[in-house]
Design a protein around this motif. Structure first.
Motif, PDB file in Angstrom:
ATOM      1  N   ARG A 154       0.928  -1.346  -0.154  1.00 60.15           N
ATOM      2  CA  ARG A 154       0.103  -0.078  -0.156  1.00 60.15           C
ATOM      3  C   ARG A 154       0.799   1.268   0.083  1.00 60.15           C
ATOM      4  O   ARG A 154       0.536   2.134  -0.794  1.00 60.15           O
ATOM      5  CB  ARG A 154      -1.087  -0.159   1.218  1.00 60.15           C
ATOM      6  N   GLU A 155       1.861   1.209   0.836  1.00 61.31           N
ATOM      7  CA  GLU A 155       2.720   2.280   0.957  1.00 61.31           C
ATOM      8  C   GLU A 155       3.544   2.823  -0.595  1.00 61.31           C
ATOM      9  O   GLU A 155       3.379   3.633  -0.889  1.00 61.31           O
ATOM     10  CB  GLU A 155       3.744   2.113   1.959  1.00 61.31           C
ATOM     11  N   LYS A 156       3.723   1.639  -1.044  1.00 63.98           N
ATOM     12  CA  LYS A 156       4.618   1.606  -2.298  1.00 63.98           C
ATOM     13  C   LYS A 156       3.559   2.172  -3.692  1.00 63.98           C
ATOM     14  O   LYS A 156       3.834   3.020  -4.225  1.00 63.98           O
ATOM     15  CB  LYS A 156       5.105   0.292  -2.826  1.00 63.98           C
ATOM     16  N   PHE A 157       2.421   1.642  -3.508  1.00 63.98           N
ATOM     17  CA  PHE A 157       1.408   2.217  -4.309  1.00 63.98           C
ATOM     18  C   PHE A 157       0.937   3.799  -4.354  1.00 63.98           C
ATOM     19  O   PHE A 157       1.032   4.271  -5.321  1.00 63.98           O
ATOM     20  CB  PHE A 157       0.116   1.171  -4.097  1.00 63.98           C
ATOM     21  N   VAL A 158       0.920   4.089  -3.132  1.00 62.65           N
ATOM     22  CA  VAL A 158       0.541   5.486  -2.611  1.00 62.65           C
ATOM     23  C   VAL A 158       1.761   6.286  -3.013  1.00 62.65           C
ATOM     24  O   VAL A 158       1.699   7.407  -3.804  1.00 62.65           O
ATOM     25  CB  VAL A 158       0.171   5.534  -1.327  1.00 62.65           C
ATOM     26  N   GLU A 159       3.073   5.862  -2.751  1.00 63.65           N
ATOM     27  CA  GLU A 159       4.192   6.760  -2.815  1.00 63.65           C
ATOM     28  C   GLU A 159       4.290   6.975  -4.472  1.00 63.65           C
ATOM     29  O   GLU A 159       4.937   8.125  -4.944  1.00 63.65           O
ATOM     30  CB  GLU A 159       5.379   5.934  -2.202  1.00 63.65           C
ATOM     31  N   THR A 160       4.207   5.696  -5.158  1.00 65.89           N
ATOM     32  CA  THR A 160       4.186   5.814  -6.846  1.00 65.89           C
ATOM     33  C   THR A 160       3.434   6.565  -7.164  1.00 65.89           C
ATOM     34  O   THR A 160       3.669   7.470  -8.130  1.00 65.89           O
ATOM     35  CB  THR A 160       4.032   4.172  -7.261  1.00 65.89           C
ATOM     36  N   ALA A 161       2.211   6.791  -6.891  1.00 64.27           N
ATOM     37  CA  ALA A 161       1.075   7.528  -7.450  1.00 64.27           C
ATOM     38  C   ALA A 161       1.431   8.946  -7.002  1.00 64.27           C
ATOM     39  O   ALA A 161       1.360   9.933  -8.095  1.00 64.27           O
ATOM     40  CB  ALA A 161      -0.186   7.160  -6.676  1.00 64.27           C
ATOM     41  N   LEU A 162       1.885   9.294  -5.823  1.00 58.36           N
ATOM     42  CA  LEU A 162       2.003  10.733  -5.634  1.00 58.36           C
ATOM     43  C   LEU A 162       3.498  11.272  -6.308  1.00 58.36           C
ATOM     44  O   LEU A 162       3.749  12.534  -6.227  1.00 58.36           O
ATOM     45  CB  LEU A 162       2.129  10.714  -4.054  1.00 58.36           C
ATOM     46  N   SER A 163       4.194  10.467  -6.912  1.00 55.37           N
ATOM     47  CA  SER A 163       5.633  10.764  -7.236  1.00 55.37           C
ATOM     48  C   SER A 163       5.745  10.882  -8.555  1.00 55.37           C
ATOM     49  O   SER A 163       6.563  11.209  -9.444  1.00 55.37           O
ATOM     50  CB  SER A 163       6.597   9.928  -7.034  1.00 55.37           C
ATOM     51  N   LEU A 164       4.401  10.621  -9.061  1.00 60.03           N
ATOM     52  CA  LEU A 164       4.169  10.983 -10.742  1.00 60.03           C
ATOM     53  C   LEU A 164       4.409  12.195 -11.147  1.00 60.03           C
ATOM     54  O   LEU A 164       3.629  12.921 -10.714  1.00 60.03           O
ATOM     55  CB  LEU A 164       2.690  10.001 -11.250  1.00 60.03           C
ATOM     56  N   ASN A 216      -6.624  20.111  -5.647  1.00 61.37           N
ATOM     57  CA  ASN A 216      -5.223  19.509  -5.789  1.00 61.37           C
ATOM     58  C   ASN A 216      -4.867  18.571  -4.796  1.00 61.37           C
ATOM     59  O   ASN A 216      -3.478  18.273  -4.974  1.00 61.37           O
ATOM     60  CB  ASN A 216      -4.124  20.946  -5.943  1.00 61.37           C
ATOM     61  N   ASP A 217      -5.684  18.098  -3.957  1.00 63.85           N
ATOM     62  CA  ASP A 217      -5.376  17.089  -2.949  1.00 63.85           C
ATOM     63  C   ASP A 217      -5.282  15.774  -3.429  1.00 63.85           C
ATOM     64  O   ASP A 217      -5.886  14.935  -3.283  1.00 63.85           O
ATOM     65  CB  ASP A 217      -6.353  17.157  -1.761  1.00 63.85           C
ATOM     66  N   LYS A 218      -4.215  15.616  -4.128  1.00 62.93           N
ATOM     67  CA  LYS A 218      -3.878  14.114  -4.846  1.00 62.93           C
ATOM     68  C   LYS A 218      -3.819  13.063  -3.675  1.00 62.93           C
ATOM     69  O   LYS A 218      -4.202  11.954  -3.895  1.00 62.93           O
ATOM     70  CB  LYS A 218      -2.506  14.240  -5.362  1.00 62.93           C
ATOM     71  N   ALA A 219      -3.286  13.469  -2.558  1.00 59.23           N
ATOM     72  CA  ALA A 219      -2.954  12.219  -1.365  1.00 59.23           C
ATOM     73  C   ALA A 219      -4.389  11.784  -0.833  1.00 59.23           C
ATOM     74  O   ALA A 219      -4.560  10.726  -0.624  1.00 59.23           O
ATOM     75  CB  ALA A 219      -1.944  13.020  -0.296  1.00 59.23           C
ATOM     76  N   LYS A 220      -5.290  12.705  -0.816  1.00 59.53           N
ATOM     77  CA  LYS A 220      -6.648  12.462  -0.365  1.00 59.53           C
ATOM     78  C   LYS A 220      -7.179  11.375  -1.239  1.00 59.53           C
ATOM     79  O   LYS A 220      -7.892  10.289  -0.828  1.00 59.53           O
ATOM     80  CB  LYS A 220      -7.505  13.832  -0.009  1.00 59.53           C
ATOM     81  N   TYR A 221      -7.149  11.894  -2.719  1.00 56.25           N
ATOM     82  CA  TYR A 221      -7.901  10.824  -3.566  1.00 56.25           C
ATOM     83  C   TYR A 221      -7.264   9.519  -3.560  1.00 56.25           C
ATOM     84  O   TYR A 221      -7.919   8.857  -3.522  1.00 56.25           O
ATOM     85  CB  TYR A 221      -7.391  11.689  -4.972  1.00 56.25           C
ATOM     86  N   VAL A 222      -5.845   9.635  -3.693  1.00 53.20           N
ATOM     87  CA  VAL A 222      -5.361   8.107  -3.678  1.00 53.20           C
ATOM     88  C   VAL A 222      -5.626   7.463  -2.347  1.00 53.20           C
ATOM     89  O   VAL A 222      -6.074   6.113  -2.350  1.00 53.20           O
ATOM     90  CB  VAL A 222      -3.752   8.092  -3.505  1.00 53.20           C
ATOM     91  N   SER A 223      -5.712   7.796  -1.098  1.00 51.09           N
ATOM     92  CA  SER A 223      -6.269   7.449   0.158  1.00 51.09           C
ATOM     93  C   SER A 223      -7.553   6.855   0.020  1.00 51.09           C
ATOM     94  O   SER A 223      -7.755   5.736   0.458  1.00 51.09           O
ATOM     95  CB  SER A 223      -6.073   8.312   1.278  1.00 51.09           C
ATOM     96  N   MET A 224      -8.566   7.867  -0.430  1.00 50.23           N
ATOM     97  CA  MET A 224     -10.079   7.314  -0.623  1.00 50.23           C
ATOM     98  C   MET A 224     -10.026   6.126  -1.554  1.00 50.23           C
ATOM     99  O   MET A 224     -10.786   5.321  -1.429  1.00 50.23           O
ATOM    100  CB  MET A 224     -10.757   8.689  -1.034  1.00 50.23           C
ATOM    101  N   PHE A 225      -9.146   6.194  -2.677  1.00 49.50           N
ATOM    102  CA  PHE A 225      -9.369   5.090  -3.459  1.00 49.50           C
ATOM    103  C   PHE A 225      -8.837   3.654  -2.881  1.00 49.50           C
ATOM    104  O   PHE A 225      -9.518   2.702  -2.845  1.00 49.50           O
ATOM    105  CB  PHE A 225      -8.302   5.296  -4.633  1.00 49.50           C
ATOM    106  N   MET A 226      -7.728   3.963  -1.968  1.00 54.46           N
ATOM    107  CA  MET A 226      -7.490   2.475  -1.329  1.00 54.46           C
ATOM    108  C   MET A 226      -8.256   2.065  -0.217  1.00 54.46           C
ATOM    109  O   MET A 226      -8.702   0.951  -0.029  1.00 54.46           O
ATOM    110  CB  MET A 226      -5.966   2.836  -0.710  1.00 54.46           C
ATOM    111  N   ASN A 227      -8.891   3.213   0.631  1.00 54.60           N
ATOM    112  CA  ASN A 227      -9.797   2.811   1.426  1.00 54.60           C
ATOM    113  C   ASN A 227     -11.155   2.330   1.232  1.00 54.60           C
ATOM    114  O   ASN A 227     -11.659   1.670   1.751  1.00 54.60           O
ATOM    115  CB  ASN A 227      -9.800   3.863   2.583  1.00 54.60           C
ATOM    116  N   HIS A 228     -11.669   3.032   0.051  1.00 48.53           N
ATOM    117  CA  HIS A 228     -13.078   2.881  -0.044  1.00 48.53           C
ATOM    118  C   HIS A 228     -13.291   2.371  -1.641  1.00 48.53           C
ATOM    119  O   HIS A 228     -14.630   2.214  -1.933  1.00 48.53           O
ATOM    120  CB  HIS A 228     -13.885   4.229   0.179  1.00 48.53           C
TER     121      HIS A 228
END
Lengths: 256, 230
Positions: A154-164, A216-228
């Motif tokens: 999960r960490e890797k997925f989120v980090e990869t998404a946010l570092s694009l 612009n809150d990418k982190a929240k979007y990725v988090s919501m995707f993973m959580n819900h």
């Protein structure tokens, strides 16, 4: 991959592109003569396997109306328009078309449209109402084997998404040669099937995918995707299909 | 011999440490430039909501990450960690480019009451007619390039200082115009990242490109052109 058709809601009538095309032809010829078209457009816009408000509040109905109803639809229509002019590309499956038009890194004009159509089909089916949580059984086992733990993945997925940088997609993909799962990011519309990867999940990181709901809150979007939103059911089916092509485990040799 | 070089190395490191302190104090950090107009002043071409997010969130993030990358670069150079130095280059290009490009962009647009949208006069106007035939023709070309750009990037009107002519170029992501040619000077840049228009125009980038000309600040572009072609 034929596997992602399993989740399509076939009860919804698909608008036949052939019909609408011939309707257009008839409109244009008022003098009576009707020219028969030689190439027929045949990609249709698949509806997501849930209502457009089914992913609320994590992805709004409005976002889906624009993202699926306008943008994704636009790719399919533009692709059909291009295919109408091409004899060579007629008769390809979408997978074949993506790989052929990618042209080993020097993409043909059709690539962007077909790849984005593919990517978005895959994306809607990578999500479900009441998604999130964790994968189970075989898929969880494979993730733990290849990432150490689900948390690591999960960490890797989120980090990869946010570092694009810029526009692109992030993928959970099964690498054929390495026989393992990996997280990869691709730019613009590139898809791992062009290098023989087997996609298991994807997440649209173009700004249009999250801007209406999250600005612009990418982190929240990725988090919501993973959580819900993420559909581990879809991922499980896809991995099961992939195992027809990739030998993941050691064969069980019974010892008498 | 070895002992001496050991001692010298020690003093060198000590020396470096003290200069490192002074050097990091002298390390330049960048900050968000103020806009010379209100967020809502470019309506209806660009909404106030977009202007505020674009300036306060997006541009600020580029600056924050640029400062961070520069600090990390500084440390890596000091430590002689050259693989980190190499690894940081893409973050510096992306975030530094983002800061440069947006700083230019805010000056490329202006409210209508401050002559935003007024066609270029002076030598730039003349150069446009010479290079492209007319302002309309230039706008059409820029809009075509901007609409065709896949993904995120910028479309530029630039001056090629060597060939002494105007050029239209696109760059991907946050690459500054100079990455397309060392002699290129940006006169006008239009941000075609989705964050620049999505809330207002949704997928219809061509509409955004059509409307932004109503607030383009040709005075600024002309000023840069006259200075660089002198």
């Amino acid at each position: 991959m034929a596997c992602h058709l399993l989740l399509t809601d076939f009860t919804l009538p698909l608008k036949s592109p052939k019909l609408s095309h011939s309707r257009q032809q008839r409109k244009g010829r008022s003098n009576g003569s009707r020219k028969v078209s030689t190439t027929v457009a045949y990609y249709g816009l698949k509806t997501p396997p849930y209502n457009l408000d089914g992913l609320e509040p994590y992805m709004s109905k409005r976002a889906l109306e624009v993202h699926w109803g306008v943008r994704h639809r636009g790719f399919v229509e533009d692709l059909n328009r291009q295919l109408r002019k091409s004899d060579i590309l007629y008769g390809y499956t979408m997978d074949e078309l993506v790989k052929t038009t990618f042209n080993n890194g020097n993409p043909l004009p059709e690539f962007n449209n077909v790849a984005e159509a593919w990517n978005h089909d895959f994306f809607w089916e990578s999500m479900q109402p009441g998604g999130g949580d964790m994968p189970k059984l075989g898929l969880l086992g494979q993730i733990e084997k290849d990432f150490g733990s689900f948390t690591n993945f999960r960490e890797k997925f989120v980090e990869t998404a946010l570092s694009l940088f810029g526009s692109g997609w992030v993928w959970l993909v099964l690498k054929r040669q390495d026989k393992r799962l990996a997280v990869v990011k691709t730019s613009n519309s590139i898809n791992p099937i062009v290098w023989e990867g087997i996609p298991i999940l994807n997440l649209d990181m173009w700004e249009h995918a999250y801007y209406l709901d999250y600005k612009n809150d990418k982190a929240k979007y990725v988090s919501m995707f993973m959580n819900h939103l993420v559909s581990w059911n879809a991922a499980t089916v896809r991995l099961a299909c992939a195992e027809a092509f990739v030998n993941l485990g050691e064969p069980k040799i019974l010892i008498a | 011999m070895a002992l001496r070089s050991l001692a010298t190395r020690k003093t060198l490191t000590l020396g470096l440490n003290s200069t490192r302190l002074t050097q990091s104090r002298a390390l330049q950090t960048f900050s968000l430039p103020d806009l010379p107009y209100d967020y809502g002043a470019l309506e209806p071409a660009i909404s106030g909501e977009i202007m505020q997010l674009h300036h306060q969130k997006h541009h600020q993030t580029y600056i924050t990450n640029y400062n961070k990358a520069l600090e990390q670069l500084h440390e890596a150079i000091q430590k002689g960690d050259f693989s980190t130095v190499a690894k940081l280059q893409s973050a510096i290009k992306f975030n530094g480019g983002g800061h440069i490009n947006h700083s230019i962009f805010w000056q490329n647009i202006a409210p209508i009451r401050e002559e935003g949208g007024e066609p270029p006069k002076g030598s730039l106007g003349w150069a446009i007619d010479t290079n492209f035939g007319s302002l309309e023709s230039l706008i059409q070309k820029i809009n075509a390039e901007g609409a065709a750009l896949q993904g995120s990037g910028w479309v530029w009107l630039g001056l090629d200082k060597e060939l002494k002519k105007l050029v239209i170029e696109t760059t991907a992501n946050q690459d500054p115009l100079v990455t397309k040619g060392a002699h290129l000077v940006p006169l006008l840049g239009i941000d075609v990242w989705e964050h620049a228009y999505y809330l207002q125009y949704k997928n219809v980038r061509p509409d955004y490109l059509k409307n932004i000309w109503k607030v383009i600040n040709w005075k600024y572009a002309n000023g840069v052109y006259e200075k660089e072609s002198a």
